[in-house]
Write an enzyme that holds these catalytic residues in place. Structure first.
Site, mmCIF file in Angstrom:
data_model
loop_
_atom_site.group_PDB
_atom_site.id
_atom_site.type_symbol
_atom_site.label_atom_id
_atom_site.label_comp_id
_atom_site.label_asym_id
_atom_site.label_seq_id
_atom_site.Cartn_x
_atom_site.Cartn_y
_atom_site.Cartn_z
ATOM 1 N N THR A 126 0.803 -1.230 0.000
ATOM 2 C CA THR A 126 0.000 0.000 0.000
ATOM 3 C C THR A 126 0.834 1.278 0.000
ATOM 4 O OG1 THR A 126 -1.417 1.315 1.476
ATOM 5 C CG2 THR A 126 -0.160 -0.394 2.521
ATOM 6 N N GLU A 128 0.310 3.562 1.889
ATOM 7 C CA GLU A 128 0.475 3.952 3.295
ATOM 8 C C GLU A 128 1.889 3.667 3.793
ATOM 9 O OE1 GLU A 128 -1.841 5.346 5.855
ATOM 10 O OE2 GLU A 128 -2.434 6.103 3.916
ATOM 11 N N TYR A 150 -1.438 0.451 10.940
ATOM 12 C CA TYR A 150 -1.746 -0.199 9.653
ATOM 13 C C TYR A 150 -0.518 -0.141 8.744
ATOM 14 C CZ TYR A 150 -3.573 -0.818 4.920
ATOM 15 O OH TYR A 150 -3.758 -1.239 3.618
ATOM 16 N N LYS A 154 1.857 -3.259 7.451
ATOM 17 C CA LYS A 154 2.017 -3.549 6.021
ATOM 18 C C LYS A 154 3.491 -3.501 5.610
ATOM 19 C CE LYS A 154 -2.132 -4.228 4.139
ATOM 20 N NZ LYS A 154 -2.485 -5.262 3.154
#
Ligand code: NAP
Ligand code: F7E
Length: 343
Positions: A126, A128, A150, A154
């Site tokens: 991601t 992110e 999160y 990841k």
């Protein structure tokens, strides 16, 4: 013989679109779903594929369960889409988020290594990971700086995927996907919250939309376009990691403004900070308010992707513009709310 794919997270937005794409390409699709008391496959139904996907229980928390499924179904490709994917919740449930998004990836990779290291593996990484971005735009070489549990979880998923590729020569790849949206997006994410909320305001079912940080900017694409990129990554000659993005960023404020326009509102803003209001000039009613409830302890302010590598190596490029995306989502939610009202 038809290729067989296992998709974890089949009940999510991407799981549904990817399943549809693979079925169209002649794959047999095994859909991994974690057990839930009120399992509803509305996304598969929406795409007309509920009966075409073979559903199996698979929970990324349970190693033996993953082992049995992969051993039994012997997939050619595994797409690991399952995750606790909501950034805001990851601040409340950081341990669960990490169990699923970090160790969950390792569990799947370890099963593949033990059962058949020839199975191709896709990890849903991601944007992110870039978080408090070190450069603009972000590409495969940009250093990571995640800003939430999160993002951090990841990061482990990303590196363990690379590590299994390098250590065991597995075909294991990361797609670093920037935000991608659709009418199948969950209602908790800001785009769908906006289109669903505005549609309900339009039909008198809700008074206002309450949002957080309007200034955050994202590189928003259309989920079905992105699932093409995901599939292409597993068809490449060599396993590699790719950024998938549109190369255009817009703020949450711009998303609200465009959606409001499609919806027939004439939106203008008054006030500042938490006191700011979005007012419909046609009726004089406040339709957007701000609440601190939706601000995050650490924010990702601005993401913009550079997807040159996948364009040059695999020939992928996005097909759907930002304004088209807003229009697709807004019109679909207007239709849904209108029929909910008739029912
Ligand atoms: P989503 O709609 O939240 O779907 C994720 C799915 O994972 C859900 O169906 C969820 O099941 C399932 N899941 C959660 N915990 C699980 C567990 N312990 N075991 C098995 N399944 C579990 O997410 P999405 O938007 O489709 O995204 C797909 C993947 O791409 C995710 O990994 C996400 O982090 C990543 N990603 C998404 C974006 C984006 O913009 N959409 C961008 C980059 C990366 P329930 O339905 O039961 O909750
Ligand atoms: O927030 C701001 C919020 O929750 C976008 C996931 O798919 O994409 C997604 O993560 C922005 C943030 O998505 C509200 O502060 C303002 O800056 O829609 P979101 P996300 O956090 O970008 C990435 C790529 C993933 O990998 C994730 O899995 O919008 N924002 N007001 C709001 N956000 C929400 N949810 N709700 C608000 O009311």
């Amino acid at each position: 013989m038809a290729k067989r794919a296992l998709i974890t997270g089949i009940r999510g937005q991407d799981g549904a679109y990817l399943a549809k794409l693979l079925l169209e390409k002649g794959y047999e699709v095994i859909g991994g779903d974690r057990r839930s008391a009120d399992a509803d496959y509305w996304r598969l139904r929406y795409l007309g594929i509920e009966k075409e996907v073979r559903l199996v229980y698979i929970d990324l928390l349970e190693f033996n369960n993953i082992y049995r499924v992969i051993e039994k179904y012997k997939p050619d490709e595994v797409y690991n889409l399952a995750a606790q994917s909501f950034v805001q919740v990851s601040f409340e449930q950081p341990i669960l988020t990490s169990e699923v998004n970090a160790l969950g990836v390792l569990r799947v990779l370890e099963v593949i290594r033990q059962v058949n290291p020839g199975i191709k593996f896709y990890q849903a990484s991601t944007s992110e990971l870039f978080g408090k971005a070190k450069e603009i735009p972000q590409n495969e070489e940009t250093p990571f700086y995640p800003r939430s549990p999160y993002g951090v979880s990841k990061l482990f998923g990303y590196w363990i995927t690379r590590n299994y590729r390098e250590a065991y020569e597995m075909f294991a790849v990361n797609g670093i996907l920037f935000n991608h949206e659709s009418p199948l997006r969950g209602l908790e994410f800001v785009t769908r919250k906006i289109t669903w909320g505005l549609a309900r305001i339009k039909y008198g079912l809700q008074d206002k939309l309450v949002l957080g940080n309007l200034e955050a900017k994202r590189d928003w694409g259309y989920a079905p376009d992105y699932m093409e990129a995901v599939w292409l990554m597993l068809q490449a000659e060599e396993p590699d990691d790719y950024v998938v993005a549109t190369g255009e960023a817009h703020s949450v404020r711009e998303f609200v403004e465009q959606a409001a326009q499609v919806c027939g509102f004439k939106l203008y803003w008054e006030g500042e900070g938490l006191e700011e209001k979005g007012i419909d000039a046609k009726t004089g009613k406040v339709i957007v308010e701000i609440s601190s409830e939706y601000f995050r302890p650490a924010e990702v302010d601005f993401l913009l992707g550079d997807a040159r590598k996948i364009r040059e190596k695999l020939g992928w490029k996005p097909k759907t513009s930002f304004s088209k995306l807003v229009e697709i989502m807004m019109e679909e939610d207007l239709k849904r709310v209108a029929s909910e009202r008739r029912a």
